[in-house]
Write an enzyme that holds these catalytic residues in place. Structure first.
Site, PDB file in Angstrom:
ATOM      1  CD  GLU A   1      -2.672   1.223   2.583  1.00 57.86           C
ATOM      2  OE1 GLU A   1      -3.736   1.854   2.569  1.00 57.86           O
ATOM      3  OE2 GLU A   1      -2.242   0.621   3.585  1.00 57.86           O
TER       4      GLU A   1
ATOM      5  CB  CYS B   1      -4.812  -1.296   3.997  1.00 54.79           C
ATOM      6  SG  CYS B   1      -3.925  -1.212   5.579  1.00 54.79           S
TER       7      CYS B   1
ATOM      8  CE  LYS C   1      -7.414   1.643   3.444  1.00 52.54           C
ATOM      9  NZ  LYS C   1      -6.160   2.157   4.060  1.00 52.54           N
TER      10      LYS C   1
END
Length: 418
Positions: free
Chosen positions: A146, A258, A221
């Protein structure tokens, strides 16, 4: 006890822990698996490995030998490199669908006080030999961690770090497009994106680069943490791209960025859209998440019958200005130790050992994608799921007048009239 003399970017010795080991190591060992291997008798270690890592098609996971061109780069640039193979059962009506997949974990190249241009160049120079090692190894699909192209500044709440944001087709993507073309490799590029078409809004984005150097698409995300030091909503908000699956030359892939790994329905959605491999590029520190790290992705691989590649950065990134987290701790200048430990998980509950907790690394795995359907047939999770019940429950939950379905023991009311 094994120990490793480490050097910093300038060739100086890295500070050691009180026991003489490298910071981030486990009593001098790069990972729990290596600690156990060095301290247990072979028969006992094999049984412990079976319990910790599972079996692939009834066998211990096989190691794979990589070309000398790759191993030489690993030795020269001091990054951990491991390779394994996930088998599937032989089928009569389908040929094996074997793809070689790679994960890269890395520390930043310069202190966060360096000029931003120098920081970006140092990270690219640091990662380039690892990408070359992946290419020399014949990796078909490669995923970086990331926001690999910058320090993970999202603890600071300082807006100056927004300068690292770039368009989805900006310099980091262009840098990786060259490798994609050179090695005929699909690359997942996780960046801080500046959306130049929508008011320069900033997103946490994965750009999927095709093996011809073309941009297949992007995913932003879905879940943004507001936990401890992770003040990421200061920089970007939840994504607006849904749960896309990208059909590449080597298989159908998705990217669960994540914090999304803590949300089972996020994993589920990628599976419902047909993913065969889901990457989880991350930046996470030991105190907060390490006990969960080997569990969540592996559980997702089992529950959704796909492979998962988990990537975490390494090192301790110290920032110029101290910050607080609102959790009662005194002000501090770093997140803590990013513990690396990147690994692969398979739908049959097997997984690889982890990469180093403190060194850059490349994890390579051959995987037969036929295993995905074989496990759907074997365990029947997708077929036996009651999606109609879940959708009905979620529809009710989203309404303001939702009442939980709780059946109260009438004896409780008699004993507690108030």
């Amino acid at each position: 006890m094994a120990s490793h003399q480490r050097r910093d970017e300038n060739g100086g010795a890295v500070a050691e822990e009180e026991d003489g080991s490298t910071p981030g190591s486990i009593h001098g060992f790069e990972s729990l698996h290596r600690l156990l291997e060095a301290n247990l008798k072979p028969q006992i270690f094999q049984e412990v490995s079976r319990l910790l890592l599972g079996l692939n098609c009834g066998r211990h996971l096989e190691r794979v030998s990589l070309p000398q061109a790759a191993t030489s780069l690993s030795a020269e640039h001091d990054f951990d490199m491991q390779a394994f193979c996930f088998h599937a059962d032989k089928e009569l009506l389908r040929q094996p669908r074997i793809v070689r997949v790679g994960l890269i974990q890395n520390a930043i190249g310069l202190p966060t006080t360096a000029h931003f241009v120098d920081q970006k160049n140092a990270i690219r120079q640091k990662v380039e030999p690892t990408i070359d090692a992946a290419g020399a190894s014949g990796v078909n699909i490669l995923c970086l961690q990331e926001a690999w192209m910058m320090p993970f500044c999202f603890c600071t709440r300082e807006k100056k770090w927004c300068e690292f944001a770039e368009p989805f087709d900006g310099e980091s993507t262009q840098f990786l497009q060259e490798f994609a073309r050179k090695y005929n490799m699909v690359i997942v590029n996780s960046i801080l994106e500046r959306d130049k078409h929508h008011g320069e809004t900033i997103w946490n984005t994965a750009v999927v680069i095709g093996n011809h150097g073309n941009i297949i698409g992007i995913h932003r995300k879905n879940h943004i943490p507001r936990v401890g030091d992770f003040n990421e909503s200061t920089y970007y908000m939840e994504g607006n791209t849904g749960h896309p699956v990208f059909e590449t030359a080597y298989g159908k892939i998705a990217v669960n960025i994540c914090y999304g790994r803590h949300h089972p329905l996020n994993w589920l959605a990628f599976g419902l859209n047909g993913a065969e491999i889901v990457f989880n590029p991350s930046a996470t520190v030991g105190e907060l998440s390490e006990p969960m790290w080997p569990i969540e992705a592996r559980n997702a691989a089992i529950a959704n019958s796909y492979f998962v590649g988990s990537i975490n950065r390494v090192g301790t990134e110290i920032f110029p200005n101290p910050f607080t987290s609102g959790d009662g701790k005194p002000q501090h200048s770093d997140f803590g130790h990013f513990y690396g430990s990147s690994h692969f998980s398979a739908p049959d509950a097997s997984c690889t050992p982890s990469l180093s907790r403190y060194r850059d690394g490349l994890m390579v795995s051959d995987m037969d994608l036929n295993l995905c359907r074989q496990l759907k047939d074997k365990w029947g999770f997708r077929m036996m799921a009651r999606y109609e019940l879940y959708s009905e429950m979620l529809a009710k939950y989203l309404k303001p007048d939702f009442t939980p379905q709780v059946i109260v023991d009438p004896m409780l009311q008699k004993r507690n009239p108030l």
